[in-house]
Design an enzyme around this catalytic site. Structure first.
Site, short mmCIF file in Angstrom:
data_model
loop_
_atom_site.label_atom_id
_atom_site.label_comp_id
_atom_site.label_asym_id
_atom_site.label_seq_id
_atom_site.Cartn_x
_atom_site.Cartn_y
_atom_site.Cartn_z
N ASP A 87 0.83 -1.20 0.00
CA ASP A 87 0.00 0.00 0.00
C ASP A 87 0.87 1.25 0.00
O ASP A 87 2.03 1.22 0.44
CB ASP A 87 -0.88 0.04 1.26
CG ASP A 87 -1.85 -1.12 1.33
OD1 ASP A 87 -2.23 -1.64 0.27
OD2 ASP A 87 -2.22 -1.50 2.46
N TYR A 98 6.54 -8.86 8.43
CA TYR A 98 6.20 -7.44 8.51
C TYR A 98 6.44 -6.92 9.92
O TYR A 98 6.34 -7.67 10.90
CB TYR A 98 4.72 -7.21 8.18
CG TYR A 98 4.29 -7.58 6.79
CD1 TYR A 98 4.29 -6.64 5.76
CD2 TYR A 98 3.86 -8.88 6.50
CE1 TYR A 98 3.88 -6.98 4.48
CE2 TYR A 98 3.46 -9.22 5.22
CZ TYR A 98 3.47 -8.28 4.22
OH TYR A 98 3.06 -8.62 2.96
N ASP A 124 -6.94 1.11 8.07
CA ASP A 124 -5.66 1.76 8.32
C ASP A 124 -5.89 3.26 8.49
O ASP A 124 -7.03 3.74 8.42
CB ASP A 124 -4.63 1.47 7.21
CG ASP A 124 -5.03 2.01 5.84
OD1 ASP A 124 -5.83 2.96 5.77
OD2 ASP A 124 -4.55 1.46 4.83
#
Length: 325
Positions: A44, A72, A86
């Site tokens: 993203d 991650y 998010d």
């Protein structure tokens, strides 16, 4: 690289925030002097970290990188849910006053533990998954409500790295949110934003992702990646044979065998103790990657060949771009 270069290989790029994966591919096409550049999994715009790019014929290797496990580092903010799971989305709900005060490290750890293992995870509605031929994120941006079906993923571990209460901006000293820094090791297809959402739901306070950084894809680490400002597409290109050695068992071929395999012929390996799971990587006497093959009945059969020079450098690599974590 010079314009129109046919050199092939893999580039590791540390994507900066604010850029799409397509932005990075476009920049790399200019640096590498070729249109044929693809990537093994999007990030993203919010996210930073490792992108694995294939140049010229090495885009064929990306098929085998996409499905590798990933790692991650992320920051989950508990206390509010958003439309995109998010910090780039609109706030849907904020936890009532005092709810954050009821959180503890143990409750958070237990909540994360419940999300690990072989689980069914509902992807974020702003993922790149297609719904009736259209990307889910495009439908959401068009005002539609999208709820995707859960899918099986493996979340090997979620380790808490730190975090704690975040005070309200009004100076009252009350805790408005609780930030949790985590490290996640997971299978391809896992959505880290969905972990933030699901943890918030389980704790009854809502949650979303505020930071995301991909640190590893299979054997490739972000420590070996280059920024867009420092990358040199000629100097930093990983040779196809070197990459294949990280992904597959390798088998050396003599000159005659290499020529036959490059021409698509079956090569007799019945006199050699060569075996292993498909695919295997064939390496010629010069140390170049011939291709990937399997062994059936003592015979090497080509799965995919890798020309020493990319003869189709003007082709555009197919790569899906859109939110994927």
């Amino acid at each position: 690289m010079n314009p129109g270069s046919n050199r092939s290989g893999i580039l590791l790029v540390d994507k900066p925030p604010g850029n799409t994966s397509h932005d990075v591919v476009a920049r790399t096409r200019r640096l590498a002097g070729t249109r044929k550049v693809g990537h093994a999994g999007t990030l993203d715009p919010l996210a930073t970290g490792l992108l694995v790019l294939g140049v010229n014929s090495s885009t064929r290797l990306l098929t085998y990188v996409v499905g590798l496990d990933k790692e991650y580092e992320a920051v989950i903010r508990l206390g509010a849910s958003t439309t995109t799971d998010d910090s780039e989305g609109d706030v849907l709900e904020v936890a009532p006053a005092g709810a954050i005060g009821g959180l503890t490290d143990q409750r958070i750890t237990d909540g994360l533990a419940a999300l690990t293992g072989d689980v069914l995870q509902r992807p974020s509605s702003v993922s790149a998954i297609k719904v009736d031929g259209k990307r889910a994120y495009a439908r959401v941006r068009g005002g539609e409500t999208v709820v995707l079906d859960a899918r099986a993923v493996t979340i090997s571990s979620i380790d808490v790295l730190g975090g704690g209460p975040v005070s309200a901006a009004d100076g009252s000293g009350a805790a408005a949110f609780w930030d949790v820094s985590v490290r996640v090791v997971c299978s391809s297809g896992t959505y880290i934003r969905a972990i933030a959402r699901d943890l918030g739901d389980a704790l009854g306070v809502g949650g979303h992702l505020t930071e995301l950084r991909r640190t590893r894809i299979g054997p490739f680490g972000v420590a070996e990646a280059h920024t867009l400002e420092t990358i040199d597409a000629d100097r930093d290109l990983l040779a196809p044979a070197a990459v294949a050695a990280l992904l597959f068992p390798t088998v050396p071929f003599d000159a005659a065998q290499a020529a036959d395999l490059r021409n698509g012929k079956w090569v007799d390996l019945s006199d050699a103790a060569r075996s292993g799971p498909a695919p295997l990587a064939a390496i010629d006497p010069a140390g170049l990657l011939i291709g990937l093959f399997e062994i059936r009945g003592g015979t090497a059969r080509v799965l995919v060949n890798f020309p020493t020079d990319a003869t189709t450098a003007t082709e555009t690599a197919t790569a899906t771009d859109g939110p994927a974590t």
